[in-house]
Write a protein that holds these residues in place. Structure first.
Motif, PDB file in Angstrom:
ATOM      1  N   ALA A  91       0.831  -1.207   0.000  1.00 14.13           N
ATOM      2  CA  ALA A  91       0.000   0.000   0.000  1.00 14.13           C
ATOM      3  C   ALA A  91       0.866   1.258   0.000  1.00 14.13           C
ATOM      4  O   ALA A  91       0.476   2.292  -0.556  1.00 14.13           O
ATOM      5  CB  ALA A  91      -0.921  -0.006   1.215  1.00 14.13           C
ATOM      6  N   ASP A  92       2.050   1.164   0.591  1.00 13.06           N
ATOM      7  CA  ASP A  92       2.946   2.322   0.675  1.00 13.06           C
ATOM      8  C   ASP A  92       4.010   2.327  -0.412  1.00 13.06           C
ATOM      9  O   ASP A  92       4.897   3.190  -0.395  1.00 13.06           O
ATOM     10  CB  ASP A  92       3.648   2.320   2.045  1.00 13.06           C
ATOM     11  N   GLN A  93       3.930   1.390  -1.335  1.00 13.80           N
ATOM     12  CA  GLN A  93       5.024   1.222  -2.304  1.00 13.80           C
ATOM     13  C   GLN A  93       5.271   2.488  -3.121  1.00 13.80           C
ATOM     14  O   GLN A  93       6.413   2.909  -3.305  1.00 13.80           O
ATOM     15  CB  GLN A  93       4.727   0.055  -3.228  1.00 13.80           C
ATOM     16  N   ASP A  94       4.202   3.118  -3.624  1.00 13.20           N
ATOM     17  CA  ASP A  94       4.381   4.329  -4.437  1.00 13.20           C
ATOM     18  C   ASP A  94       5.033   5.438  -3.620  1.00 13.20           C
ATOM     19  O   ASP A  94       5.916   6.160  -4.103  1.00 13.20           O
ATOM     20  CB  ASP A  94       3.028   4.804  -4.980  1.00 13.20           C
ATOM     21  N   LEU A  95       4.606   5.550  -2.369  1.00 10.60           N
ATOM     22  CA  LEU A  95       5.189   6.575  -1.504  1.00 10.60           C
ATOM     23  C   LEU A  95       6.656   6.274  -1.211  1.00 10.60           C
ATOM     24  O   LEU A  95       7.494   7.178  -1.200  1.00 10.60           O
ATOM     25  CB  LEU A  95       4.390   6.667  -0.207  1.00 10.60           C
ATOM     26  N   LEU A  96       6.967   4.998  -1.011  1.00  8.99           N
ATOM     27  CA  LEU A  96       8.352   4.608  -0.763  1.00  8.99           C
ATOM     28  C   LEU A  96       9.234   4.960  -1.953  1.00  8.99           C
ATOM     29  O   LEU A  96      10.350   5.479  -1.796  1.00  8.99           O
ATOM     30  CB  LEU A  96       8.438   3.105  -0.470  1.00  8.99           C
ATOM     31  N   LEU A  97       8.732   4.667  -3.138  1.00  6.45           N
ATOM     32  CA  LEU A  97       9.501   4.970  -4.356  1.00  6.45           C
ATOM     33  C   LEU A  97       9.724   6.467  -4.502  1.00  6.45           C
ATOM     34  O   LEU A  97      10.814   6.917  -4.891  1.00  6.45           O
ATOM     35  CB  LEU A  97       8.777   4.411  -5.577  1.00  6.45           C
ATOM     36  N   ALA A  98       8.691   7.258  -4.195  1.00  6.75           N
ATOM     37  CA  ALA A  98       8.822   8.720  -4.318  1.00  6.75           C
ATOM     38  C   ALA A  98       9.855   9.247  -3.326  1.00  6.75           C
ATOM     39  O   ALA A  98      10.703  10.091  -3.685  1.00  6.75           O
ATOM     40  CB  ALA A  98       7.464   9.377  -4.071  1.00  6.75           C
ATOM     41  N   HIS A  99       9.784   8.750  -2.095  1.00 12.99           N
ATOM     42  CA  HIS A  99      10.765   9.190  -1.094  1.00 12.99           C
ATOM     43  C   HIS A  99      12.173   8.794  -1.484  1.00 12.99           C
ATOM     44  O   HIS A  99      13.120   9.583  -1.346  1.00 12.99           O
ATOM     45  CB  HIS A  99      10.419   8.564   0.267  1.00 12.99           C
ATOM     46  N   LEU A 100      12.324   7.570  -1.990  1.00 12.82           N
ATOM     47  CA  LEU A 100      13.649   7.099  -2.370  1.00 12.82           C
ATOM     48  C   LEU A 100      14.207   7.922  -3.533  1.00 12.82           C
ATOM     49  O   LEU A 100      15.397   8.280  -3.553  1.00 12.82           O
ATOM     50  CB  LEU A 100      13.585   5.620  -2.745  1.00 12.82           C
ATOM     51  N   SER A 101      13.345   8.242  -4.502  1.00 10.04           N
ATOM     52  CA  SER A 101      13.790   9.047  -5.643  1.00 10.04           C
ATOM     53  C   SER A 101      14.243  10.426  -5.194  1.00 10.04           C
ATOM     54  O   SER A 101      15.275  10.947  -5.654  1.00 10.04           O
ATOM     55  CB  SER A 101      12.640   9.172  -6.651  1.00 10.04           C
ATOM     56  N   GLU A 102      13.504  11.020  -4.284  1.00  5.90           N
ATOM     57  CA  GLU A 102      13.836  12.344  -3.776  1.00  5.90           C
ATOM     58  C   GLU A 102      15.162  12.338  -3.033  1.00  5.90           C
ATOM     59  O   GLU A 102      15.996  13.246  -3.197  1.00  5.90           O
ATOM     60  CB  GLU A 102      12.709  12.811  -2.852  1.00  5.90           C
ATOM     61  N   LEU A 103      15.386  11.293  -2.239  1.00  5.64           N
ATOM     62  CA  LEU A 103      16.617  11.215  -1.456  1.00  5.64           C
ATOM     63  C   LEU A 103      17.833  10.905  -2.322  1.00  5.64           C
ATOM     64  O   LEU A 103      18.911  11.484  -2.140  1.00  5.64           O
ATOM     65  CB  LEU A 103      16.467  10.149  -0.364  1.00  5.64           C
ATOM     66  N   THR A 104      17.653   9.972  -3.243  1.00 13.86           N
ATOM     67  CA  THR A 104      18.801   9.603  -4.089  1.00 13.86           C
ATOM     68  C   THR A 104      19.173  10.728  -5.040  1.00 13.86           C
ATOM     69  O   THR A 104      20.326  10.826  -5.485  1.00 13.86           O
ATOM     70  CB  THR A 104      18.491   8.323  -4.886  1.00 13.86           C
ATOM     71  N   ALA A 105      18.214  11.595  -5.361  1.00 15.25           N
ATOM     72  CA  ALA A 105      18.530  12.743  -6.231  1.00 15.25           C
ATOM     73  C   ALA A 105      19.482  13.697  -5.509  1.00 15.25           C
ATOM     74  O   ALA A 105      20.357  14.324  -6.129  1.00 15.25           O
ATOM     75  CB  ALA A 105      17.250  13.466  -6.630  1.00 15.25           C
ATOM     76  N   ILE A 106      19.345  13.824  -4.221  1.00 15.39           N
ATOM     77  CA  ILE A 106      20.222  14.708  -3.442  1.00 15.39           C
ATOM     78  C   ILE A 106      21.509  13.999  -3.039  1.00 15.39           C
ATOM     79  O   ILE A 106      22.564  14.613  -2.908  1.00 15.39           O
ATOM     80  CB  ILE A 106      19.465  15.222  -2.194  1.00 15.39           C
ATOM     81  N   GLU A 107      21.426  12.666  -2.847  1.00 15.02           N
ATOM     82  CA  GLU A 107      22.569  11.841  -2.465  1.00 15.02           C
ATOM     83  C   GLU A 107      23.264  12.372  -1.207  1.00 15.02           C
ATOM     84  O   GLU A 107      24.436  12.801  -1.265  1.00 15.02           O
ATOM     85  CB  GLU A 107      23.578  11.743  -3.616  1.00 15.02           C
ATOM     86  N   PRO A 108      22.596  12.377  -0.073  1.00 16.97           N
ATOM     87  CA  PRO A 108      23.248  12.842   1.170  1.00 16.97           C
ATOM     88  C   PRO A 108      24.401  11.917   1.550  1.00 16.97           C
ATOM     89  O   PRO A 108      24.358  10.712   1.313  1.00 16.97           O
ATOM     90  CB  PRO A 108      22.117  12.766   2.206  1.00 16.97           C
ATOM     91  N   GLU A 109      25.459  12.514   2.123  1.00 15.93           N
ATOM     92  CA  GLU A 109      26.639  11.754   2.514  1.00 15.93           C
ATOM     93  C   GLU A 109      26.801  11.785   4.032  1.00 15.93           C
ATOM     94  O   GLU A 109      26.350  12.722   4.699  1.00 15.93           O
ATOM     95  CB  GLU A 109      27.890  12.346   1.847  1.00 15.93           C
ATOM     96  N   ASP A 110      27.462  10.772   4.563  1.00 16.53           N
ATOM     97  CA  ASP A 110      27.729  10.726   5.998  1.00 16.53           C
ATOM     98  C   ASP A 110      28.607  11.907   6.404  1.00 16.53           C
ATOM     99  O   ASP A 110      29.647  12.167   5.778  1.00 16.53           O
ATOM    100  CB  ASP A 110      28.435   9.418   6.375  1.00 16.53           C
TER     101      ASP A 110
END
Length: 555
Positions: A186-205
């Motif tokens: 049920a949350d798959q689309d939301l998970l994909l959207a969040h992942l796309s948003e985060l990977t676009a920024i690529e935060p580093e440790d």
């Protein structure tokens, strides 16, 4: 078993101390002498409702203390005491005390440790089993019938319980997996959207700290730019202080050998040139580190804003964003893997269900066979107890699957029909007080029950019968007492009284306006006199004494 009972200020009893032993103990006395007071006192110490009417008139409080001794503490009692954190040394008597105030309220202790009355009620069933005229517990209560039949059958209840636990564990794991996968899908689309948003920024440790430090340096450089420029102007050019020092050092070097002080002056000047050079290098490095680049500062601030906005969105710290990415990827991977895992869990649940069902069906067959044997055994006991028109049946009924439990797939209830052609019904719905007690006696003899309460009490089981029936009751009580260990019977029957290993006489006396109840343990002559009184009534005749002797000799 119950070894002693101490009663203080209960109704007509001022002070009474009784001791009990193994075998059959009988309590007799004239009607109204106070036999029910003893049972009320025992009920109070076993957790019955505190009724301040039990407190003797004119007294502020009453108390009852019961002492039980065991070779091994009943498991139900041990578990209840452990749960309540009541300490009891191995082999130590169990001393239960209850105090009741005239103005209401009561307190309870076990071995001098304060406890709640609820604990007394919890352990009561393992200590004393009371069968009276209006008893709704013990063998009358259908909730205990299945366990009684299982003990009679020697059934493998533990195996069924273990299979049930395994099935429920497999069932729970399956339901949890299904719920997790359903929620994840049920949350798959939301998970994909969040992942796309985060990977676009690529935060580093550690990126936030590095950016924040760089921005701070650039902001300082912007603030100090004028001062740094002025300082650099001082060091640059042929007429700068550093250039002058170097010129002076060269000139002094040519004449330094002429005098020792000149040599020392040259050394000091060389050191000054070196220190000044290092200062120049530091100033240059600081200027470069704090170089103000408006475009780079804007980029850093934009980056920090985006990272912190994402951290707020995911309710975490900026440094946790890489872990959020890994978690999102793990959830998405679980969705893909979920169907395969679900198939394994479904297979495990089916297997556990089949194991439970097979063991429960075997337990059902064992119960049905044992029920037939028990019905025959009880039927053989009914006629001697003047219940020859009655019928007894152990109903073993299969339950619907949603009602299966760790105890199997059956319900068990003892039913009776007191008249020919009458329908079967629960024990306490059909039988009168006397009939009910005799049914219970027949059932206990048939069960030859082991592992029940430590002490069994029958209250006026012989009500309404006499002669051969009373003799049959007495014989069965004595036999049951030898098997159970301790049995007490309140009786009006001389045939039953003659069977007792111990005989207690309950008597009431009056002095002026004060009435008291007392209990005495009778010796042989006292027993003869009391049984003769029971046979003849108010006036004890020689014939009654002779008949009492025959009853006592006959046992």
């Amino acid at each position: 078993m119950l070894t002693s009972l101490a009663i203080r200020n209960i109704v007509l009893i001022e002070a009474l101390d009784l001791s009990f032993g193994h075998g059959l103990g009988v309590l007799t006395g004239e009607t109204g002498a106070g036999k029910s007071i003893l049972l009320d006192a025992l009920g109070l110490v076993l957790g019955n409702r505190a009724d301040n009417a039990l407190v003797r008139g004119g007294e502020e409080q009453a108390s009852v203390t019961a002492t039980f001794e065991f070779e091994a503490l009943p498991r139900a009692v041990e578990e209840a005491l452990n749960d309540a954190e009541v300490e009891l040394e191995p082999g130590e008597p169990l001393i239960v005390r209850r105090r009741l105030k005239a103005d209401g309220g009561s307190k309870a202790w076990i071995n001098d440790q304060p406890v709640g009355v609820a604990l007394l009620r919890t352990i009561a069933g393992a200590l004393v089993e009371l069968h009276g005229q209006h008893d709704d517990r013990g063998l009358v209560n259908p909730r205990g019938h299945r366990a009684l039949l299982d003990r009679y059958a020697g059934a493998d209840v533990a195996g069924v319980r273990a299979a049930w636990d395994d099935w429920q564990a497999a069932r729970g794991a399956l339901e949890q997996a299904r719920s997790g996968i359903a929620q994840a899908k049920a949350d798959q689309d939301l998970l994909l959207a969040h992942l796309s948003e985060l990977t676009a920024i690529e935060p580093e440790d550690g990126e936030e700290e590095r950016l924040a430090n760089a921005r701070a340096d650039m902001q300082k450089g912007e603030k100090l730019a004028g001062d740094l420029e002025d300082l650099r102007a001082l060091w640059d050019g042929s007429d700068s202080p550093l250039a002058s020092l170097r010129v002076a050092a060269r000139k002094l070097d040519r004449i330094a050998e002429e005098h020792a002080l000149l040599t020392e002056a040259l050394g000091a000047l060389d050191r000054a040139v070196i220190e000044a050079g290092e200062a120049e290098e530091k100033l240059q490095a600081a200027a470069e580190a704090m170089q103000h680049d408006p475009q780079e500062l804007d980029r850093i601030e934009t980056r920090l804003f985006e990272l912190r906005a994402l951290a707020r969105k995911h309710s975490c710290q900026v440094d946790d964003l890489p872990e959020v990415i890994r978690t999102l990827r793990s959830k998405l991977d679980a969705i893909e893997q979920g169907d395969a895992d679900l198939a394994d869990l479904e297979a495990a649940e089916r297997k556990a269900h089949e194991v439970y069902r097979a063991r429960a069906e075997a337990l059902h067959a064992s119960r049905v066979a044992a029920a037939m044997q028990l019905d025959e055994a009880v039927a053989a006991e009914l006629a001697p107890l003047k219940l020859d028109a009655a019928r007894f049946r152990t109903a073993v009924n299969a339950l619907e699957e949603e009602r299966w439990t760790a105890g199997g797939m059956d319900s068990v209830e003892f039913l009776i029909a007191t008249n020919p052609g009458a329908d079967f019904a629960p024990l306490n719905k059909i039988a009168s007080g006397g009939e009910l007690s005799r049914f219970i006696l027949a059932l206990k003899v048939a069960l030859a029950e082991q592992g029940g309460a430590a002490t069994v009490i029958f209250d006026e089981i012989d009500r309404g019968v006499g002669g051969a029936v009373a003799s049959a009751i007495g014989e069965r009580l004595a036999r049951l007492a030898s098997e159970e260990g301790q049995l007490l019977a309140v009786t009006h029957s001389p045939q039953v009284a003659a069977r007792g290993a111990r005989h207690y006489l309950i008597a009431k006396s009056s002095e002026g306006t004060v009435t008291k109840t007392s209990v005495a343990l009778l010796d042989e002559s006292g027993r003869q006199e009391e049984i003769a009184r029971m046979l003849s009534g108010a006036e004890v005749t020689p014939e009654a004494r002779a008949q009492a002797d025959r009853l006592l000799e006959g046992v």
